[in-house]
Design an enzyme around this catalytic site. Sequence first.
Site, PDB file in Angstrom:
ATOM      1  N   GLY A  95     -68.169 -35.316  19.199  1.00  0.00           N
ATOM      2  CA  GLY A  95     -67.031 -35.362  20.197  1.00  0.00           C
ATOM      3  C   GLY A  95     -66.467 -36.815  20.157  1.00  0.00           C
TER       4      GLY A  95
ATOM      5  CB  THR B  65     -61.721 -37.492  17.766  1.00  0.00           C
ATOM      6  OG1 THR B  65     -62.397 -38.328  16.421  1.00  0.00           O
ATOM      7  CG2 THR B  65     -60.100 -37.854  17.744  1.00  0.00           C
TER       8      THR B  65
ATOM      9  CE  LYS C 231     -62.272 -40.650  12.172  1.00  0.00           C
ATOM     10  NZ  LYS C 231     -63.591 -40.874  12.691  1.00  0.00           N
TER      11      LYS C 231
ATOM     12  CB  SER D 226     -63.517 -38.263   4.555  1.00  0.00           C
ATOM     13  OG  SER D 226     -64.570 -38.143   5.379  1.00  0.00           O
TER      14      SER D 226
ATOM     15  CB  ALA E 208     -66.852 -42.084   9.929  1.00  0.00           C
ATOM     16  N   GLY E 209     -68.972 -40.293  11.909  1.00  0.00           N
ATOM     17  CA  GLY E 209     -70.318 -39.804  12.036  1.00  0.00           C
ATOM     18  C   GLY E 209     -71.221 -40.541  12.928  1.00  0.00           C
TER      19      GLY E 209
ATOM     20  CG  HIS F 192     -67.593 -25.964  25.233  1.00  0.00           C
ATOM     21  ND1 HIS F 192     -66.721 -24.759  24.850  1.00  0.00           N
ATOM     22  CD2 HIS F 192     -67.891 -26.330  23.756  1.00  0.00           C
ATOM     23  CE1 HIS F 192     -66.707 -24.585  23.702  1.00  0.00           C
ATOM     24  NE2 HIS F 192     -67.401 -25.564  22.920  1.00  0.00           N
TER      25      HIS F 192
END
Length: 241
Positions: A14, A16, A37, A41, A119-120, A211
């Site tokens: 989550g 982003t 960012k 990918s 990323a990740g 959520h």
Amino acid sequence: MTVYFVTGTDTDAGKTLATSALLCAAKDQQLSTLGLKPIASGSHTTADGLRNSDALALQAQSAPAVDYTTVNPWTFAPAIAPHLAASEAGHALNVNSVVESLTATLNDTPRDLTLIEGAGGWRVPLNEQDDFSDIPRLMQLPVILVVGLKLGCLNHARLTAEVIAADGLTLAGWVGSVVDPAFASDTARFDANIALLKNTLNAPCLGVIPHLAIADAVHARHALSLTALLNTPVLNQEAAL
């Protein structure tokens, strides 16, 4: 100019959503914003070239507006680990080039709040020698951790916080993001998990994003608070940059 690096406990934690929501909340307070960012990918082909949905979300919350390449200078099509996507595209990622690019962008585009999304998770590789975590380490940036709230998140969050500290960086705050609605379905147990994270992560909780049926910055911003970020002294980043 206040700059933070945003990392997550895992892919799809989550990051982003939290990053764009924090920027949106800052815009609500009439602050200038920039979401970056640097490497993405999993991008799609458009008439303007490759575009990544995460980077587009950050671009949308950057005010005044900036062009896409400012937000995301390295864009790759396959939805795989960035170092593999770069290699397949014939590019060699290295931390020095990324840091130089980010430093130039920060100097050219100063904003009240800038968030740089990784990323990740923390140890995602850039190449065989460098990791994404080397970016904030070299730039001496405080870190915001996004905890993907699901089974196993307590271990992931605490280990990530420990390695951020071991790398000599400050955990400035954390955001919870409910990625598995079943995890939050038992309110008492969910609250107990959040309480444990608040007690064990040595940083303020900036909010918990539920959520959402519509998972975008406009809807998520109501769950977050910038107070801790704006009221916490941050190192002289202009000097560090």
